[in-house]
Design a protein around this motif. Structure first.
Motif, short mmCIF file in Angstrom:
data_model
loop_
_atom_site.label_atom_id
_atom_site.label_comp_id
_atom_site.label_asym_id
_atom_site.label_seq_id
_atom_site.Cartn_x
_atom_site.Cartn_y
_atom_site.Cartn_z
N ASP A 83 53.54 -49.14 38.12
CA ASP A 83 54.44 -49.63 39.15
C ASP A 83 55.09 -48.41 39.79
OD1 ASP A 83 56.64 -48.86 37.49
OD2 ASP A 83 56.74 -50.85 36.60
N GLN A 84 56.11 -48.59 40.59
CA GLN A 84 56.71 -47.47 41.32
C GLN A 84 57.40 -46.45 40.42
OE1 GLN A 84 59.40 -49.46 43.97
NE2 GLN A 84 61.03 -49.56 42.45
N ASP A 85 57.67 -46.80 39.18
CA ASP A 85 58.38 -45.89 38.27
C ASP A 85 57.59 -45.45 37.06
OD1 ASP A 85 60.75 -45.92 39.82
OD2 ASP A 85 61.37 -47.80 38.88
N HIS A 86 56.38 -45.93 36.89
CA HIS A 86 55.60 -45.63 35.68
C HIS A 86 54.21 -45.12 36.05
CE1 HIS A 86 58.69 -48.41 34.20
NE2 HIS A 86 58.60 -47.69 33.10
N PHE A 87 53.92 -43.88 35.60
CA PHE A 87 52.67 -43.22 35.91
C PHE A 87 52.12 -42.58 34.64
CE2 PHE A 87 55.02 -43.54 39.77
CZ PHE A 87 54.07 -43.80 40.75
N ASP A 88 50.81 -42.63 34.50
CA ASP A 88 50.11 -42.06 33.35
C ASP A 88 49.13 -41.03 33.88
OD1 ASP A 88 48.74 -41.54 31.01
OD2 ASP A 88 48.06 -43.59 30.70
N VAL A 89 49.28 -39.79 33.43
CA VAL A 89 48.41 -38.71 33.87
C VAL A 89 47.64 -38.20 32.65
CG1 VAL A 89 48.30 -36.48 35.04
CG2 VAL A 89 50.12 -38.11 35.64
N LEU A 90 46.33 -38.33 32.70
CA LEU A 90 45.49 -37.91 31.58
C LEU A 90 45.06 -36.47 31.79
CD1 LEU A 90 44.09 -38.79 28.96
CD2 LEU A 90 42.14 -39.53 30.36
N THR A 109 58.13 -42.05 33.09
CA THR A 109 59.02 -43.07 33.62
C THR A 109 59.99 -42.34 34.54
OG1 THR A 109 58.84 -44.43 31.63
CG2 THR A 109 60.74 -44.84 33.08
N LEU A 110 60.04 -42.77 35.80
CA LEU A 110 60.90 -42.15 36.79
C LEU A 110 62.16 -42.98 37.01
CD1 LEU A 110 58.23 -41.16 39.48
CD2 LEU A 110 59.00 -39.87 37.47
N ARG A 111 63.23 -42.29 37.38
CA ARG A 111 64.48 -42.96 37.77
C ARG A 111 65.16 -42.06 38.79
NH1 ARG A 111 67.38 -43.25 33.06
NH2 ARG A 111 68.73 -41.55 33.66
N ASP A 112 65.52 -42.64 39.91
CA ASP A 112 66.22 -41.90 40.96
C ASP A 112 65.49 -40.61 41.36
OD1 ASP A 112 68.22 -43.87 40.90
OD2 ASP A 112 69.33 -42.78 39.35
N GLY A 113 64.16 -40.68 41.41
CA GLY A 113 63.37 -39.55 41.86
C GLY A 113 63.19 -38.43 40.85
N LEU A 114 63.58 -38.67 39.60
CA LEU A 114 63.43 -37.67 38.54
C LEU A 114 62.74 -38.29 37.33
CD1 LEU A 114 67.00 -36.07 38.71
CD2 LEU A 114 64.85 -35.05 39.54
N VAL A 115 62.33 -37.45 36.40
CA VAL A 115 61.69 -37.91 35.18
C VAL A 115 62.77 -38.30 34.17
CG1 VAL A 115 60.16 -37.29 33.26
CG2 VAL A 115 59.71 -36.39 35.57
N ALA A 116 62.80 -39.58 33.82
CA ALA A 116 63.76 -40.08 32.84
C ALA A 116 63.15 -40.10 31.44
CB ALA A 116 64.23 -41.48 33.20
N ARG A 117 61.83 -40.25 31.39
CA ARG A 117 61.14 -40.33 30.10
C ARG A 117 59.74 -39.77 30.28
NH1 ARG A 117 61.46 -41.11 24.79
NH2 ARG A 117 60.21 -42.71 23.85
N LEU A 118 59.31 -38.98 29.31
CA LEU A 118 57.94 -38.48 29.27
C LEU A 118 57.45 -38.64 27.84
CD1 LEU A 118 55.41 -36.99 30.24
CD2 LEU A 118 56.64 -34.83 29.86
N ILE A 119 56.34 -39.35 27.72
CA ILE A 119 55.70 -39.53 26.42
C ILE A 119 54.34 -38.86 26.49
CG2 ILE A 119 54.80 -41.18 24.74
CD1 ILE A 119 56.80 -43.24 25.96
N ILE A 120 54.11 -37.92 25.58
CA ILE A 120 52.83 -37.23 25.51
C ILE A 120 52.15 -37.70 24.23
CG2 ILE A 120 51.65 -35.00 25.39
CD1 ILE A 120 54.14 -33.80 26.80
#
Length: 122
Positions: A83-90, A109-120
Motif C-alpha cells: 500500500d502507500q506506506d509498505h514496501f518490500d525491496v528484495l 513501513t513509511l510514516r510522514d515521508g520517512l522510514v518508521a520501521r525497517l525489517i531485514i
C-alpha cells in the motif's frame, strides 16, 4: 509496533519506489550513516537478525557495525508495494559473511515521508 501481512504485495518497478526508500538504500549501501539516519522517524525501529534497534542512537550503532563487520555488494532484485506506506525491496548480498550469498527482504513501513520501521529478513 504493528504486525503487517507482507504476503499481500504487488511487484513494481524499482523506479516506482518512493524517493525516501531509494535515497535511504543508496546511503545504506555507501555507508553514509548520517544520510541514512536522516531518513528515519525519531521513533523508528530497525529489526535485523531478529534484534530490534530503536531510535537514532541504536540505529546509528547498528549501521556503523554493519558497515565494518563484513564486506559485501548489494543488488536490488525486486520491489513490491503493499500500500502507500509498505514496501518490500528484495536484495541479493554477496560478500565475506557466512554463506557468502543471501537474499534479504528490506521491508519498509513509511510514516510522514520517512522510514518508521525497517525489517531485514530472509
Amino acid at each position: 509496533m504493528e504486525q503487517f501481512d507482507w504476503t499481500q504485495v504487488s511487484q513494481i518497478a524499482p523506479e516506482e519506489l518512493p524517493d525516501v526508500i531509494t535515497t535511504y538504500l543508496i546511503a545504506h549501501q555507501t555507508r553514509d550513516i548520517d544520510s541514512a539516519i536522516a531518513h528515519y522517524t525519531i521513533d523508528a525501529v530497525v529489526t535485523d537478525e531478529g534484534r530490534d534497534h530503536r531510535g537514532a542512537a541504536e540505529i546509528r550503532t547498528w549501521l556503523g557495525r554493519a558497515a565494518t563487520e563484513y564486506t559485501y555488494t548489494t543488488t536490488l532484485t525486486a520491489a513490491y508495494r503493499a500500500d502507500q506506506d509498505h514496501f518490500d525491496v528484495l536484495h541479493r548480498l554477496q560478500g565475506n559473511f557466512p554463506g557468502g550469498i543471501a537474499d534479504l527482504h528490506f521491508r519498509f513501513t513509511l510514516r510522514d515521508g520517512l522510514v518508521a520501521r525497517l525489517i531485514i529478513e530472509p
